[in-house]
Scaffold this motif. Structure first.
Motif, PDB file in Angstrom:
ATOM      1  N   TYR A 257      -7.595 -22.063 -47.486  1.00 37.18           N
ATOM      2  CA  TYR A 257      -6.499 -22.441 -48.393  1.00 37.18           C
ATOM      3  C   TYR A 257      -6.175 -21.302 -49.347  1.00 37.18           C
ATOM      4  O   TYR A 257      -4.998 -20.968 -49.556  1.00 37.18           O
ATOM      5  N   LEU A 258      -7.197 -20.683 -49.920  1.00 39.72           N
ATOM      6  CA  LEU A 258      -6.962 -19.554 -50.822  1.00 39.72           C
ATOM      7  C   LEU A 258      -6.335 -18.383 -50.072  1.00 39.72           C
ATOM      8  O   LEU A 258      -5.494 -17.658 -50.619  1.00 39.72           O
ATOM      9  N   GLU A 259      -6.714 -18.202 -48.815  1.00 37.35           N
ATOM     10  CA  GLU A 259      -6.136 -17.132 -48.003  1.00 37.35           C
ATOM     11  C   GLU A 259      -4.645 -17.352 -47.786  1.00 37.35           C
ATOM     12  O   GLU A 259      -3.835 -16.423 -47.909  1.00 37.35           O
ATOM     13  N   VAL A 260      -4.262 -18.598 -47.466  1.00 40.89           N
ATOM     14  CA  VAL A 260      -2.840 -18.898 -47.250  1.00 40.89           C
ATOM     15  C   VAL A 260      -2.061 -18.741 -48.543  1.00 40.89           C
ATOM     16  O   VAL A 260      -0.928 -18.240 -48.552  1.00 40.89           O
ATOM     17  N   LYS A 261      -2.653 -19.155 -49.663  1.00 36.68           N
ATOM     18  CA  LYS A 261      -1.981 -18.973 -50.955  1.00 36.68           C
ATOM     19  C   LYS A 261      -1.815 -17.500 -51.268  1.00 36.68           C
ATOM     20  O   LYS A 261      -0.786 -17.083 -51.832  1.00 36.68           O
ATOM     21  N   ALA A 262      -2.808 -16.684 -50.918  1.00 39.60           N
ATOM     22  CA  ALA A 262      -2.687 -15.242 -51.146  1.00 39.60           C
ATOM     23  C   ALA A 262      -1.566 -14.656 -50.293  1.00 39.60           C
ATOM     24  O   ALA A 262      -0.837 -13.761 -50.730  1.00 39.60           O
ATOM     25  N   LYS A 263      -1.414 -15.159 -49.061  1.00 42.08           N
ATOM     26  CA  LYS A 263      -0.304 -14.707 -48.226  1.00 42.08           C
ATOM     27  C   LYS A 263       1.025 -15.018 -48.901  1.00 42.08           C
ATOM     28  O   LYS A 263       1.953 -14.206 -48.885  1.00 42.08           O
TER      29      LYS A 263
ATOM     30  N   ARG B 231       6.737 -21.432 -43.116  1.00 41.58           N
ATOM     31  CA  ARG B 231       5.506 -21.667 -42.378  1.00 41.58           C
ATOM     32  C   ARG B 231       4.299 -21.540 -43.293  1.00 41.58           C
ATOM     33  O   ARG B 231       3.338 -22.325 -43.192  1.00 41.58           O
ATOM     34  N   GLU B 232       4.310 -20.563 -44.188  1.00 38.90           N
ATOM     35  CA  GLU B 232       3.201 -20.410 -45.124  1.00 38.90           C
ATOM     36  C   GLU B 232       3.060 -21.639 -46.008  1.00 38.90           C
ATOM     37  O   GLU B 232       1.938 -22.075 -46.306  1.00 38.90           O
ATOM     38  N   ARG B 233       4.169 -22.217 -46.416  1.00 36.10           N
ATOM     39  CA  ARG B 233       4.102 -23.430 -47.227  1.00 36.10           C
ATOM     40  C   ARG B 233       3.527 -24.592 -46.434  1.00 36.10           C
ATOM     41  O   ARG B 233       2.732 -25.384 -46.959  1.00 36.10           O
ATOM     42  N   ARG B 234       3.928 -24.715 -45.159  1.00 34.98           N
ATOM     43  CA  ARG B 234       3.369 -25.787 -44.329  1.00 34.98           C
ATOM     44  C   ARG B 234       1.867 -25.600 -44.130  1.00 34.98           C
ATOM     45  O   ARG B 234       1.091 -26.562 -44.189  1.00 34.98           O
ATOM     46  N   GLU B 235       1.451 -24.359 -43.886  1.00 33.18           N
ATOM     47  CA  GLU B 235       0.028 -24.092 -43.709  1.00 33.18           C
ATOM     48  C   GLU B 235      -0.745 -24.409 -44.983  1.00 33.18           C
ATOM     49  O   GLU B 235      -1.836 -24.996 -44.929  1.00 33.18           O
ATOM     50  N   ALA B 236      -0.200 -24.017 -46.133  1.00 32.96           N
ATOM     51  CA  ALA B 236      -0.888 -24.287 -47.399  1.00 32.96           C
ATOM     52  C   ALA B 236      -1.025 -25.792 -47.620  1.00 32.96           C
ATOM     53  O   ALA B 236      -2.080 -26.274 -48.064  1.00 32.96           O
TER      54      ALA B 236
ATOM     55  N   LEU C  39      -4.605 -27.706 -47.758  1.00 39.17           N
ATOM     56  CA  LEU C  39      -4.901 -28.435 -48.998  1.00 39.17           C
ATOM     57  C   LEU C  39      -5.262 -29.883 -48.696  1.00 39.17           C
ATOM     58  O   LEU C  39      -6.184 -30.448 -49.309  1.00 39.17           O
ATOM     59  N   ARG C  40      -4.558 -30.496 -47.750  1.00 43.23           N
ATOM     60  CA  ARG C  40      -4.874 -31.880 -47.377  1.00 43.23           C
ATOM     61  C   ARG C  40      -6.286 -31.974 -46.814  1.00 43.23           C
ATOM     62  O   ARG C  40      -7.048 -32.882 -47.184  1.00 43.23           O
ATOM     63  N   ARG C  41      -6.662 -31.051 -45.951  1.00 45.85           N
ATOM     64  CA  ARG C  41      -8.019 -31.073 -45.388  1.00 45.85           C
ATOM     65  C   ARG C  41      -9.063 -30.784 -46.463  1.00 45.85           C
ATOM     66  O   ARG C  41     -10.165 -31.363 -46.433  1.00 45.85           O
ATOM     67  N   LEU C  42      -8.724 -29.909 -47.407  1.00 47.18           N
ATOM     68  CA  LEU C  42      -9.674 -29.599 -48.478  1.00 47.18           C
ATOM     69  C   LEU C  42      -9.914 -30.809 -49.373  1.00 47.18           C
ATOM     70  O   LEU C  42     -11.056 -31.085 -49.760  1.00 47.18           O
ATOM     71  N   VAL C  43      -8.855 -31.555 -49.694  1.00 48.22           N
ATOM     72  CA  VAL C  43      -9.009 -32.755 -50.533  1.00 48.22           C
ATOM     73  C   VAL C  43      -9.892 -33.786 -49.839  1.00 48.22           C
ATOM     74  O   VAL C  43     -10.791 -34.388 -50.452  1.00 48.22           O
ATOM     75  N   VAL C  44      -9.657 -34.002 -48.540  1.00 45.18           N
ATOM     76  CA  VAL C  44     -10.485 -34.953 -47.788  1.00 45.18           C
ATOM     77  C   VAL C  44     -11.937 -34.482 -47.765  1.00 45.18           C
ATOM     78  O   VAL C  44     -12.872 -35.284 -47.949  1.00 45.18           O
ATOM     79  N   ALA C  45     -12.145 -33.189 -47.542  1.00 50.33           N
ATOM     80  CA  ALA C  45     -13.510 -32.668 -47.481  1.00 50.33           C
ATOM     81  C   ALA C  45     -14.234 -32.858 -48.808  1.00 50.33           C
ATOM     82  O   ALA C  45     -15.404 -33.293 -48.837  1.00 50.33           O
ATOM     83  N   LEU C  46     -13.568 -32.561 -49.906  1.00 50.10           N
ATOM     84  CA  LEU C  46     -14.210 -32.722 -51.217  1.00 50.10           C
ATOM     85  C   LEU C  46     -14.490 -34.183 -51.531  1.00 50.10           C
ATOM     86  O   LEU C  46     -15.545 -34.519 -52.094  1.00 50.10           O
TER      87      LEU C  46
END
Length: 507
Positions: free
Chosen positions: A256-262, A134-139, A143-150
């Motif tokens: 995204y960084l929070e999920v990666k930290a998890k 689940r953590e991998r799916r969330e990450a 990440l997909r939303r972050l790429v679109v936002a940037l």
């Protein structure tokens, strides 16, 4: 060959594979009247404590510490529940119920009515594997939303600050770039805020949705004024579109960084899961067959070839070998195994093939118990974490009140509604209580994870708080604080023997 003296230095690794930090306290309690010795008359006449049913739920929809506090209150208020603990880092809830009084369906329905979703987790099968997936799916999703936002934010900022386009065209261009950010990137926050609104509560999603939604609405107001020919600079114009886009982008980066930290904090469980193979060789009618370990039943015969990892706890039937049990005992020397001896999941077989009868299913092995111990330590909530939960419960309403006061102060009293709107957005977004609720769980996860990597199993988060006040550590034997493999640090030959020649003979 002439005798030589060697010295070796122990390297710290294992304190104890089943370290109990409160053993001195337990020993004192055993000597007192509060703990009865097994087999004594007092122990036999003392009524048995009722069993507690432990339910593990996977919670979806929690985005901040306020969510975790609300779900914990919902579960604790359910009939038949003695205690509930919700961990924002793992996204799971541990519920202790009275047997037969609280059905799993009642718990999941209560969570659903609160605006979240829950499903039971099989504690004897996944052993944390589902949490890691689940953590991998969330990450991946963040990440997909972050790429679109940037990809949309960079041109949005360029057209906003360079002013290369005329005002009406500029605002329309800003609207075209900011709308996908608001709807796609900000969709999780909008949905979360709507669910909280339906249940009469508020959380981080409420703050983000209000802040970015207000900025986007102000941008739309500027767009309408542009169509009417108004001067955009009087209200900041399309700058609000860029503000909303930047806020969503930076908050999404934080998620995204929070999920990666998890994921990094769960590395200990991941490494423990990697100790045992996912398949076992089952002997049926004299023929070996590779099957998933979850499909192997107690009493079946498995074959462990030389060099393979033992898939399940089993009793040796035929064959002789030496098995490396260092992951459990910390001892580097392999242990000889013969018929009648027990082999444990995750250990490594030596030169001989073994056939063994399975004595524990997947999820009930010694390795599974270690994983459960690490998980329960990560699920436990120390006192500082409970204090943070109490603060967070009042934090979001206080922020909403402060944001309203800010708007009224700047607008009604100061006469500058535009600046008041900007300050209100800043209060809503900057006050998101993520760090307050994540700091303590992250510390417990990392502490217990690092301890598991070093061979130290911590039973609960409270032990980490107590460890900070320890003054003396008593160890049972020298081998528990060494690497387990001697290392030559000096060679002292007798007179007349060259050290280099002696090392050559030893090699």
């Amino acid at each position: 060959m002439a005798p030589a003296a060697t010295k070796w230095s122990p390297q710290p690794r294992h304190l104890c594979n089943w370290l109990s930090a409160n053993r001195p306290l337990y020993n004192r309690l055993r000597r007192s009247k509060s703990v009865k010795q097994p087999g004594s008359a007092a122990a036999e006449t003392e009524p048995a404590q009722p069993d507690v049913e432990r339910v593990l739920l996977d919670i979806q929809g929690m985005h901040c510490a306020a969510c975790a506090v609300r779900v914990e209150k919902i579960l604790s208020a359910t009939d038949g529940v003695r205690k509930a603990r919700v961990d924002l880092m793992t996204g799971q809830a541990v519920v202790e119920c009275e047997p037969g009084r609280a059905a799993v369906e009642e718990l999941t329905d209560a969570v659903r009515r609160g605006g979240y979703s829950a499903r039971p987790v099989d504690q004897t099968a996944g052993l944390g594997g589902e949490m890691i997936r689940r953590e991998r799916r969330e990450a991946t999703g963040w990440l997909r939303r972050l790429v679109v936002a940037l990809a949309l934010l960079v041109p949005l900022i360029l057209v906003t600050h360079t002013r290369v386009l005329a005002d009406p065209v500029l605002v329309w261009c800003q609207f075209a770039l900011a709308t996908p950010i608001q709807l796609y990137v900000g969709w999780p926050y909008l949905v979360g805020a709507w669910r909280r609104l339906r249940t009469g509560s508020a959380n981080m999603d409420t703050l983000v949705a209000l802040g970015t939604g207000t900025a986007f609405a102000a941008g739309l107001s500027g767009l309408m004024e542009a169509r009417l020919g108004a001067v955009l600079s009087t209200i900041g114009g399309g700058m609000y579109f860029a503000d909303a886009g930047m806020i969503l982008t930076f908050i999404t980066l934080g998620k995204y960084l929070e999920v990666k930290a998890k994921g990094r904090a769960s590395e200990a469980i991941r490494r423990l899961l990697d100790l045992a193979p996912q398949e076992a060789t089952v002997v049926r009618n004299g023929k070996p067959d590779r099957v998933p370990v979850a499909a192997v039943a107690v009493g079946q015969t498995i074959l462990v070839r030389p060099g393979e990892k033992v898939p399940l706890d089993a009793e040796v039937l035929t064959g002789r070998s030496a098995v490396d049990e260092s992951w459990l005992t910390g001892e580097s020397l392999p242990v000889d195994k013969e018929p009648g001896d027990k082999i444990l999941a995750g250990t490594i077989n030596g030169p001989g093939a073994l056939t063994a009868r399975v004595v524990a299913r997947a999820g009930q092995t010694a390795l599974a118990q270690v994983i459960q111990l690490v998980r329960r330590a990560q699920e436990s909530k120390p006192e500082v974490g409970r204090l943070a939960d109490r603060i967070v419960a009042w934090f979001v309403p206080a922020v909403l009140a402060l944001a309203l006061a800010t708007l009224l102060a700047w607008g009604a009293l100061g006469g500058n509604w535009s600046l008041g709107l900007s300050c209100t957005i800043a209060v809503l977004v900057a006050a998101c209580p993520c760090a307050m609720g994540l700091a303590t769980p992250a510390a417990v996860l990392v502490g217990s994870g690092r301890g598991a990597e070093a061979g130290i199993l911590i039973k609960e988060g409270h032990a980490l708080e107590v460890a900070g006040r320890l003054t003396t550590v008593v160890l049972d034997k020298t081998g528990t604080v060494t690497l387990g493999r001697p290392r030559v640090v000096a060679v002292e030959p007798v007179d007349g023997v060259d050290p280099g020649e002696l090392l050559g003979w030893a090699a």
